[in-house]
Design a protein around this motif. Sequence first.
Motif, PDB file in Angstrom:
ATOM      1  N   PRO A 104       0.821  -1.364   0.297  1.00  0.00           N
ATOM      2  CA  PRO A 104      -0.152  -0.064   0.175  1.00  0.00           C
ATOM      3  C   PRO A 104       0.483   1.521  -0.261  1.00  0.00           C
ATOM      4  O   PRO A 104       1.999   1.268   0.704  1.00  0.00           O
ATOM      5  CB  PRO A 104      -0.355  -0.348   1.378  1.00  0.00           C
ATOM      6  CG  PRO A 104      -0.380  -1.603   1.991  1.00  0.00           C
ATOM      7  CD  PRO A 104       0.500  -1.784   1.279  1.00  0.00           C
ATOM      8  N   ASN A 105       0.703   2.107  -1.344  1.00  0.00           N
ATOM      9  CA  ASN A 105       1.347   3.032  -1.528  1.00  0.00           C
ATOM     10  C   ASN A 105       0.727   4.729  -0.818  1.00  0.00           C
ATOM     11  O   ASN A 105       0.871   5.681  -1.909  1.00  0.00           O
ATOM     12  CB  ASN A 105       2.332   3.431  -2.569  1.00  0.00           C
ATOM     13  CG  ASN A 105       2.472   3.039  -3.471  1.00  0.00           C
ATOM     14  OD1 ASN A 105       0.721   3.274  -3.595  1.00  0.00           O
ATOM     15  ND2 ASN A 105       2.533   3.111  -4.339  1.00  0.00           N
ATOM     16  N   PRO A 106      -0.564   4.941   0.212  1.00  0.00           N
ATOM     17  CA  PRO A 106      -0.534   6.131   0.191  1.00  0.00           C
ATOM     18  C   PRO A 106       0.285   6.944   0.142  1.00  0.00           C
ATOM     19  O   PRO A 106       1.036   6.853   1.088  1.00  0.00           O
ATOM     20  CB  PRO A 106      -2.043   6.382   1.166  1.00  0.00           C
ATOM     21  CG  PRO A 106      -1.076   5.161   2.419  1.00  0.00           C
ATOM     22  CD  PRO A 106      -0.316   4.103   1.187  1.00  0.00           C
ATOM     23  N   PHE A 107      -0.366   8.249  -0.330  1.00  0.00           N
ATOM     24  CA  PHE A 107       0.649   9.781  -0.451  1.00  0.00           C
ATOM     25  C   PHE A 107       0.417   9.771   1.298  1.00  0.00           C
ATOM     26  O   PHE A 107      -0.434   9.966   2.161  1.00  0.00           O
ATOM     27  CB  PHE A 107       0.174  11.017  -1.241  1.00  0.00           C
ATOM     28  CG  PHE A 107       0.135  10.276  -2.519  1.00  0.00           C
ATOM     29  CD1 PHE A 107       1.269   9.823  -3.363  1.00  0.00           C
ATOM     30  CD2 PHE A 107      -1.038  10.623  -3.663  1.00  0.00           C
ATOM     31  CE1 PHE A 107       1.529   9.765  -4.257  1.00  0.00           C
ATOM     32  CE2 PHE A 107      -0.353  10.297  -5.203  1.00  0.00           C
ATOM     33  CZ  PHE A 107       0.555  10.276  -4.937  1.00  0.00           C
ATOM     34  N   PRO A 108       1.774  10.875   1.875  1.00  0.00           N
ATOM     35  CA  PRO A 108       1.705  10.971   3.163  1.00  0.00           C
ATOM     36  C   PRO A 108       0.884  12.888   3.068  1.00  0.00           C
ATOM     37  O   PRO A 108       1.869  13.232   3.503  1.00  0.00           O
ATOM     38  CB  PRO A 108       3.232  11.351   3.058  1.00  0.00           C
ATOM     39  CG  PRO A 108       3.575  11.695   2.038  1.00  0.00           C
ATOM     40  CD  PRO A 108       2.626  10.954   1.351  1.00  0.00           C
ATOM     41  N   LYS A 109      -0.609  12.288   2.555  1.00  0.00           N
ATOM     42  CA  LYS A 109      -1.814  13.576   2.650  1.00  0.00           C
ATOM     43  C   LYS A 109      -2.262  12.601   3.482  1.00  0.00           C
ATOM     44  O   LYS A 109      -2.770  11.818   3.462  1.00  0.00           O
ATOM     45  CB  LYS A 109      -1.783  14.398   1.424  1.00  0.00           C
ATOM     46  CG  LYS A 109      -0.549  14.489   0.464  1.00  0.00           C
ATOM     47  CD  LYS A 109      -0.855  14.509  -1.194  1.00  0.00           C
ATOM     48  CE  LYS A 109      -0.534  14.684  -2.000  1.00  0.00           C
ATOM     49  NZ  LYS A 109       0.510  16.161  -2.384  1.00  0.00           N
ATOM     50  N   SER A 110      -3.579  13.807   3.131  1.00  0.00           N
ATOM     51  CA  SER A 110      -5.375  13.486   4.170  1.00  0.00           C
ATOM     52  C   SER A 110      -5.664  12.261   3.025  1.00  0.00           C
ATOM     53  O   SER A 110      -5.121  12.293   2.095  1.00  0.00           O
ATOM     54  CB  SER A 110      -5.738  14.284   4.411  1.00  0.00           C
ATOM     55  OG  SER A 110      -6.168  15.047   3.033  1.00  0.00           O
ATOM     56  N   LYS A 162      -7.634  13.074   8.289  1.00  0.00           N
ATOM     57  CA  LYS A 162      -6.405  12.540   9.368  1.00  0.00           C
ATOM     58  C   LYS A 162      -5.758  12.278   7.934  1.00  0.00           C
ATOM     59  O   LYS A 162      -5.751  11.460   6.401  1.00  0.00           O
ATOM     60  CB  LYS A 162      -7.098  11.417   9.503  1.00  0.00           C
ATOM     61  CG  LYS A 162      -7.712  11.648  11.052  1.00  0.00           C
ATOM     62  CD  LYS A 162      -8.013  10.586  12.322  1.00  0.00           C
ATOM     63  CE  LYS A 162      -6.878   9.549  12.466  1.00  0.00           C
ATOM     64  NZ  LYS A 162      -7.762   8.587  13.192  1.00  0.00           N
ATOM     65  N   SER A 163      -4.211  12.107   8.223  1.00  0.00           N
ATOM     66  CA  SER A 163      -2.925  11.409   7.379  1.00  0.00           C
ATOM     67  C   SER A 163      -3.733   9.617   6.656  1.00  0.00           C
ATOM     68  O   SER A 163      -4.210   8.908   7.955  1.00  0.00           O
ATOM     69  CB  SER A 163      -2.306  11.515   7.780  1.00  0.00           C
ATOM     70  OG  SER A 163      -0.995  10.322   7.450  1.00  0.00           O
TER      71      SER A 163
END
Lengths: 299, 566
Positions: A143-149, A190-191
């Motif tokens: 899983p590679n979500p961006f470090p954003k909300s 939230k992040s």
Amino acid sequence: MTENEMTSNESTEPTPSTETAASSPDPSGDPLIDQSIDVEGTDANAGETGKPVIESRDLNVFYGETQALQGIDLAIPEKQVTAMIGPSGCGKSTFLRCINRMNDLIDAARVEGDLYFEGKNVYDADVDPVALRRRIGMVFQHPNPFPKSIYDNVAYGLRIQDQTEDIDDKVETALKRAALWDEVKDQLDKSALDLSGGQQQRLCIARAIAVDPDVILMDEPASALDPIATSKIEDLIEELAEEFTVVIVTHNMQQAARISDKTAVFLTGGELVEFDDTDKIFENPDSQRVEDYITGKFG
Amino acid sequence: MATREPETGWHGEDSDVNHLRGRAFEATCLAATAFGLVSVLLLLLFVANDAFRPFSADAGWLATYAATVLVPLAALAVYYYRLDEPAGEVAYVTSGLPVVGLLLTGGFAVLFIELLSVLEWFALLISLVVAGGLIAAHGRLRPKAALERLAVVLLAPIVTVFGLPPTSFNRFVTDTAAALGLDFGLYYRVISLREAIMMLPFVPTDWVMLLLTLVLPVAGAAGWFVEQRRESRRDGLAVVGLTTAVAVVGVVAGPLLGIGTDVWLLVVTFAVLPLGVYVEGVLRRGEGVRGLAFPVAAVLGVVVGSVVTGALGFAGPDPWLDWGFLTSATSRTAADAGIYPAMVGSVMMIIVIVLTTFPVGVGAAIYLEEYAPSQGLMGKFVTLIEINIGNLAGVPSVVYGLLGLALFIRVLQWPQGSVIVAGLAVGLLILPIVIISAQEAIRSVPDSFRQASYGMGATRWQTIRQVVLPEALPGILTGTILALGRAIGETAPLLMIGAAASVRLAPNSFFDVASMMPRQIFSWSSELDPSFRHGVLAAGVITLLAVLLVMNATAIVIRNRYQRTG
């Protein structure tokens, strides 16, 4: 989302699905009789399984001097789940990354041969890989979500593609389709990194489908997840196949058997050994090597 | 498992395991660490003693302040550490915020005194805001015109700040104006908005301009922040309203108390406003309220201490590093010598370095990491360049001084020893360090983020702009600030480009000859009068170290803050 149907219907002329590597005219044939003769011709199930949306012809991929894929001929039908299985290093991920030209990002990779998406060779000089990837979404192994909300993650594709009208609705729809909405609707700010691994992967799926692509490529999407998260992802994939063409690479043969309509078996050396209906592959494969692999004799 | 006889002795002293070499190695490492730390600490103590001369004070003075300030603060610190950690955090922030705020106030005060008038600041800011407005308006009106937008983004600030160079059209305009009897004294060029504001026959007074361009924007930002945090529009507006009210009251009442209006506005913006918002938040949450006792005790302690020492007639110390040292120029007599012009010179040099080295260095790092080919002949060439950037980082600083001398003074004929030449020479010196640290920061962004972005159909520019840079920025800033810390202490290049040995006036423009702190300290070291060499020099060194410490602390705060949220 009705645009999706529209875009798929307006796709180019139907391409003949003749290039499947090894197909059997009758899946219910006697398992005792060896039917390993290659049968060139129309796939018996072509009528009911939909026309091919992605088609490769004699596709070879090299990493430097090493050949990773050898003359792959494969036709992936529309709005079905096509699984690719095989041992490590057999080239199944490489093939997946050829479809949306992610191999372009690796300097050492070289692709020869043709790969058609909706009748257009994606390796033609006039194809912009960015435009191609806007039609073909991708979900990665880890899983590679961006470090954003959470919200910004799903909105990312919409924003970079200038689809910012009704962006809130589109984000909500994507999260609902990815079966994540109920869990995150109160914490969209939230992040994304605070989510669990399984939630993160569903977020990545939501991010990929938010821009309404035609095809979703999944590179071992559940291999980093626990069994419960895996089963959620599998349910989700089956639902997604109602609207999208899904191509999934997996190490897990049971997973391929459970969720896919078609299965391609790659074996060591980057060969496509057999491609057929999933039931056929798992119950009565033509190739002895495939049978050995599936029954766990090697690989 | 079968139980063994306990007396086989496998676990005891007589076993084959030998710890001796390992213990000896550990002890040697410890000795090396201790030696290094203790020598540096002793050196610092020695210099600090010379600079502050605490023992020139009466014993009673020292005892009084120890009793009123040191003991209560130490007791509070121990209390926070042992019993009340949230209060310790509050004490830390409420003590640190005013210090940072007052430093910023000092910086802006020096800016307005030495570099530009309030009117120039006002005109510059308004021009930039108008340029930003033009860019935003263009984005709204024609969102698809990418090339046009690039032109607008580049041209709008130039036109509003600098105007247009002479062209035949401008010549026609100016000639026509002259024929009508209007002479702007501008000779064939279109004046910028900034210049137009400067020429207005009627301008608001300084404090109104400061209120508009500094107090209100900062208060607005704080109000927006509070509104977001508490989801209460009322609270946000209250912040803006209260700040403005305090500012205006101070402008009216300030002169009665002997506080300059400009200084008051700066203090309100940078010290009172952040502190007020923070303290109000602490009181509202009710957590760590006891931490507020720390700054209160510090202020009370100083007040009580000064009353007691005054009443009992204890004489304080006579430090070399005092307010007079920080605010006056160097002099022939050690007692009058100060570091103010050199400090302004150093800060202006840092401004030049930031404006030139940061964009060039970060740009180079982005190119090398994100665009440059890694395979084939070009890839080899890029590797060669990267190796040589590493080598350049190790080139002695005196060589960069020589480069600066040759390039900027001999070839470009810029004034010897000017701020801009010093800034560019030292900027070249730290450029390789900035490039390498920025590369490091960009490389540490996980590749999976880039893959995810490209997989979504993002272009390379979108990926860099929206994913890579936001993630790498804290690392880039940290590395750059640490490099700036190196820059501010460099002496050799300043000697080579002929920075002034001692100046009486702070530079008023970037082309003025100036001295910088290390250069000034170096010239004090060769004074005949020993009180220069022992006292003034030490005070200069402590000032330089304090500036360095503030910069490094900023870098650490940035790094920690982003690590926590990232």
